[in-house]
Write a protein that holds these residues in place. Structure first.
Motif, PDB file in Angstrom:
ATOM      1  N   HIS A 300       0.863  -1.194   0.000  1.00 42.07           N
ATOM      2  CA  HIS A 300       0.000   0.000   0.000  1.00 42.07           C
ATOM      3  C   HIS A 300       0.891   1.233   0.000  1.00 42.07           C
ATOM      4  O   HIS A 300       1.944   1.246   0.634  1.00 42.07           O
ATOM      5  CB  HIS A 300      -0.984  -0.006   1.171  1.00 42.07           C
ATOM      6  CG  HIS A 300      -0.428   0.266   2.536  1.00 42.07           C
ATOM      7  ND1 HIS A 300      -0.284   1.538   3.040  1.00 42.07           N
ATOM      8  CD2 HIS A 300      -0.002  -0.563   3.522  1.00 42.07           C
ATOM      9  CE1 HIS A 300       0.195   1.473   4.275  1.00 42.07           C
ATOM     10  NE2 HIS A 300       0.387   0.213   4.592  1.00 42.07           N
ATOM     11  N   ASP A 321       6.061   2.721   6.996  1.00 41.03           N
ATOM     12  CA  ASP A 321       4.679   2.271   6.784  1.00 41.03           C
ATOM     13  C   ASP A 321       3.993   3.228   5.822  1.00 41.03           C
ATOM     14  O   ASP A 321       3.460   4.237   6.250  1.00 41.03           O
ATOM     15  CB  ASP A 321       3.942   2.208   8.122  1.00 41.03           C
ATOM     16  CG  ASP A 321       2.533   1.662   7.978  1.00 41.03           C
ATOM     17  OD1 ASP A 321       2.202   1.137   6.908  1.00 41.03           O
ATOM     18  OD2 ASP A 321       1.759   1.767   8.949  1.00 41.03           O
ATOM     19  N   ASN A 322       3.910   2.987   4.555  1.00 41.07           N
ATOM     20  CA  ASN A 322       4.523   1.843   3.935  1.00 41.07           C
ATOM     21  C   ASN A 322       5.300   2.316   2.714  1.00 41.07           C
ATOM     22  O   ASN A 322       5.265   1.702   1.655  1.00 41.07           O
ATOM     23  CB  ASN A 322       3.439   0.818   3.574  1.00 41.07           C
ATOM     24  CG  ASN A 322       4.016  -0.506   3.125  1.00 41.07           C
ATOM     25  OD1 ASN A 322       5.117  -0.878   3.506  1.00 41.07           O
ATOM     26  ND2 ASN A 322       3.300  -1.175   2.261  1.00 41.07           N
ATOM     27  N   GLU A 355      -5.104   1.611   2.285  1.00 38.43           N
ATOM     28  CA  GLU A 355      -4.973   0.494   3.235  1.00 38.43           C
ATOM     29  C   GLU A 355      -5.284   0.953   4.649  1.00 38.43           C
ATOM     30  O   GLU A 355      -5.974   0.281   5.406  1.00 38.43           O
ATOM     31  CB  GLU A 355      -3.554  -0.090   3.162  1.00 38.43           C
ATOM     32  CG  GLU A 355      -3.377  -1.396   3.940  1.00 38.43           C
ATOM     33  CD  GLU A 355      -2.962  -1.225   5.404  1.00 38.43           C
ATOM     34  OE1 GLU A 355      -2.956  -2.219   6.133  1.00 38.43           O
ATOM     35  OE2 GLU A 355      -2.657  -0.098   5.826  1.00 38.43           O
ATOM     36  N   GLU A 356      -4.777   2.133   4.987  1.00 39.13           N
ATOM     37  CA  GLU A 356      -4.929   2.633   6.362  1.00 39.13           C
ATOM     38  C   GLU A 356      -6.391   2.920   6.709  1.00 39.13           C
ATOM     39  O   GLU A 356      -6.747   3.009   7.872  1.00 39.13           O
ATOM     40  CB  GLU A 356      -4.084   3.899   6.575  1.00 39.13           C
ATOM     41  CG  GLU A 356      -2.597   3.730   6.270  1.00 39.13           C
ATOM     42  CD  GLU A 356      -1.819   3.003   7.374  1.00 39.13           C
ATOM     43  OE1 GLU A 356      -2.448   2.478   8.304  1.00 39.13           O
ATOM     44  OE2 GLU A 356      -0.583   2.962   7.265  1.00 39.13           O
ATOM     45  N   GLU A 383       5.020  -4.976   3.762  1.00 35.52           N
ATOM     46  CA  GLU A 383       4.673  -3.979   4.788  1.00 35.52           C
ATOM     47  C   GLU A 383       5.887  -3.761   5.668  1.00 35.52           C
ATOM     48  O   GLU A 383       6.448  -4.712   6.204  1.00 35.52           O
ATOM     49  CB  GLU A 383       3.551  -4.513   5.693  1.00 35.52           C
ATOM     50  CG  GLU A 383       2.155  -4.216   5.236  1.00 35.52           C
ATOM     51  CD  GLU A 383       1.592  -2.899   5.745  1.00 35.52           C
ATOM     52  OE1 GLU A 383       2.349  -2.077   6.303  1.00 35.52           O
ATOM     53  OE2 GLU A 383       0.389  -2.704   5.558  1.00 35.52           O
ATOM     54  N   GLN A 384       6.287  -2.511   5.843  1.00 35.81           N
ATOM     55  CA  GLN A 384       7.276  -2.185   6.869  1.00 35.81           C
ATOM     56  C   GLN A 384       8.515  -3.071   6.780  1.00 35.81           C
ATOM     57  O   GLN A 384       8.848  -3.800   7.704  1.00 35.81           O
ATOM     58  CB  GLN A 384       6.615  -2.285   8.252  1.00 35.81           C
ATOM     59  CG  GLN A 384       5.436  -1.336   8.365  1.00 35.81           C
ATOM     60  CD  GLN A 384       4.589  -1.567   9.593  1.00 35.81           C
ATOM     61  OE1 GLN A 384       5.091  -1.886  10.650  1.00 35.81           O
ATOM     62  NE2 GLN A 384       3.291  -1.385   9.455  1.00 35.81           N
TER      63      GLN A 384
END
Ligand SMILES: [Zn+2]
Length: 523
Positions: A300, A321-322, A355-356, A383-384
């Motif tokens: 994302h 993120d991200n 996404e968030e 992710e991350q």
């Protein structure tokens, strides 16, 4: 990464072994032998290149890439530009973009009025001190107030609350986990108990000393195909206030029925149309049959935007993120696009919006798949992947996968990790619990074996304005991404697609979704 010597027969040899091993447990497969072409492609994944990309993606100029926002649009254009530069095929409905129309809604400050009347005196609560769960019109007209202290034991026997407004004080939420989650759980449990008494409203006194609650600058997106994304105010209205005069009036009230009343006028929300875009580029496969099947690599590209009501650094840059996943997708795509001999399956590179805000972009994709779902063999979501400093300890050379035991994809990534010198592991704490926390969930729901790969979920700047690009461990991220690229090649070369684990009850619903789409892919 160790460079393999030039051995013309190596690839043919390993391929025949792979095919011969189909149906065997994957652990018994021989190491994947890279051709010089593939080794060169993987070696192109560069820490410096990603540092350059991320210093832009996570810059203040993009204002935290909220969904929707101008910063998000610029990020989308940037990702598309990089896909273009790499020579990926555009795979959206508008070049690289898969566009969708949404409605943005926000609370309407016009004609807002919230009052507490007590002993003939009416207190007007300013909009900046008011907050409520949900966005939408609401009204209360001189509703009688009952005071119930927080976690009051007599709550159980308090009668005659129905249709009234319960006023209570909520304990301050702590800043740091785990205390923060304990307090919010207690707050939530108490509010739920009060809600069961069917009042018209619950007014929580929340002495947070905030300059602005931020309610009237909050926004949400709405789409006719995705109901329930925005909570609509319904009885009991869940209001919080932090206003000195109301706090004083509350302190003066005795528990139980009071002589006070509250009134609220909140107009219908403001709406605005927004176009949101996933960015999708394709590396066509080379096998006459397998090229019509796909491996997805996604991340994302949105984050949490800004909070203008806060002083100081109020931009949530979301570098790890991200931004880290986003630039990894860009970099891996750019590296694999240099292959002279294309992988057998096609590989699609996808950057998701929203996404968030609840996996919006991936849910939209799953409803409107660009590549047939039954032809999508597997997906890896990043992710991350950029921070190695974690309260859990040094994360160098490590990567975790959510839903580790759900499908065979994690075995492939683990095998790639063994070759690339990255320890790919199952984290007992997060493996199952975090499966639903990123875009892999939306793809799993439509049957695609998909997982999120992450270096550390917990790092000091998680969901804070200090998640900055200069704190990223670029060398480790490049190493991790070489492994991800290797895993993509392994998945793309193997004629036998990975399967959901039929022995894991937690994967049962995804296996069922897969079987409905394509019975032959699962045995
Ligand atoms: Zn994220």
């Amino acid at each position: 990464m160790k460079k393999s010597g030039f051995r013309p027969s190596a690839w043919v040899f390993s391929l025949s072994l792979l095919l011969g091993a189909a149906g065997q447990p994957r652990e018994q497969n021989p190491p994947f032998t890279l051709t010089p072409d593939q080794s060169e492609a993987l070696a192109r994944i560069s820490a410096g290149s990603m540092r350059g990309h991320l210093s832009f993606i996570a810059s203040d100029a993009l204002e935290g890439r909220d969904t929707p926002s101008a910063g998000l649009e610029i990020a989308a254009e940037y990702i598309a530009a990089q896909f273009r530069r790499s020579g990926l095929e555009p795979a959206g409905d508008d070049g690289y973009f898969q566009s969708s129309r949404w409605t943005m809604i926000s609370p309407n400050p016009k004609n807002f009025r919230f009052t507490l009347t007590d002993s003939g005196k009416t207190l007007d609560i300013p909009a900046s001190k008011f907050s409520m769960l949900g966005i939408g019109a609401a009204s209360l007209d001189r509703v009688a107030v009952v005071k119930i202290p927080f976690e009051e034991h007599s709550l159980r026997v308090t009668g005659a609350v129905e249709g009234k407004a319960v006023i209570t004080e909520l304990p301050a939420t702590a800043q740091e986990p785990p205390a923060a989650s304990q307090v919010s759980r207690r707050r939530q449990e108490f509010i739920n108990r009060v809600a069961a008494l069917r009042p018209a409203a619950i007014v929580g006194i929340d002495r947070g000393e905030r300059r602005d609650s931020g309610y009237f600058s909050s926004r949400a997106v709405r789409h006719p195909q995705f109901v329930g994304l925005v909570s609509v105010p319904a009885p009991p209205l869940r209001i919080t206030v932090d206003d000195a005069s109301v706090n004083a009036a509350f302190d003066a009230m005795a528990p139980g029925d009071t002589h006070a009343t509250i009134s609220l006028n909140l107009s219908a929300p403001l709406t605005q149309e927004a176009v949101l875009r996933n960015v999708i580029g394709l590396l066509q496969g080379s096998d006459p049959v397998l090229k019509d099947s796909y491996i997805l690599l996604s991340a994302h590209y949105d984050h949490l935007g800004t909070r203008p009501q806060l002083e100081g650094d109020n931009i949530w840059n979301g570098a790890n993120d991200n931004g880290s996943g986003t630039v990894s997708v860009i970099e891996i795509a750019s590296a694999l696009a240099t292959l002279r001999e294309r992988p057998r399956r096609s590989i699609a590179f996808v950057a998701f919006f929203g996404e968030e805000h609840g996996l919006l972009g991936s849910r939209f994709y799953a409803k409107h798949p660009v590549f047939p779902l039954e032809k999508t063999a597997a997906a890896i979501n990043l992710e991350q992947v950029g921070r190695t400093d974690s309260p859990e300890g040094d994360q160098h050379g490590k990567a975790r996968i959510t839903g580790f035991d759900y499908s065979e994809v994690s075995k492939v990534i683990r095998a790639a990790g063994e070759q690339a010198g990255i320890s790919v592991y199952k984290d007992g704490e997060t493996s199952d619990d975090y499966f639903s926390r990123s875009d892999n969930q939306a793809l799993a729901d439509v049957g695609i074996p998909s997982h999120t790969l992450c270096v550390a979920f917990d790092y000091p700047d998680y969901h804070r304005p200090t998640d900055h690009w200069d704190k990223i461990d670029y060398e480790n991220m490049a190493r991790t991404d070489r492994m991800v690229a290797l895993a993509l090649l392994m998945l793309a070369q193997d004629a036998d697609p990975p399967r959901w684990n039929a022995n894991n009850p937690r994967a049962a619903r995804y296996l069922k979704a897969r079987e409905e789409k394509h019975p032959e892919t699962q045995r």
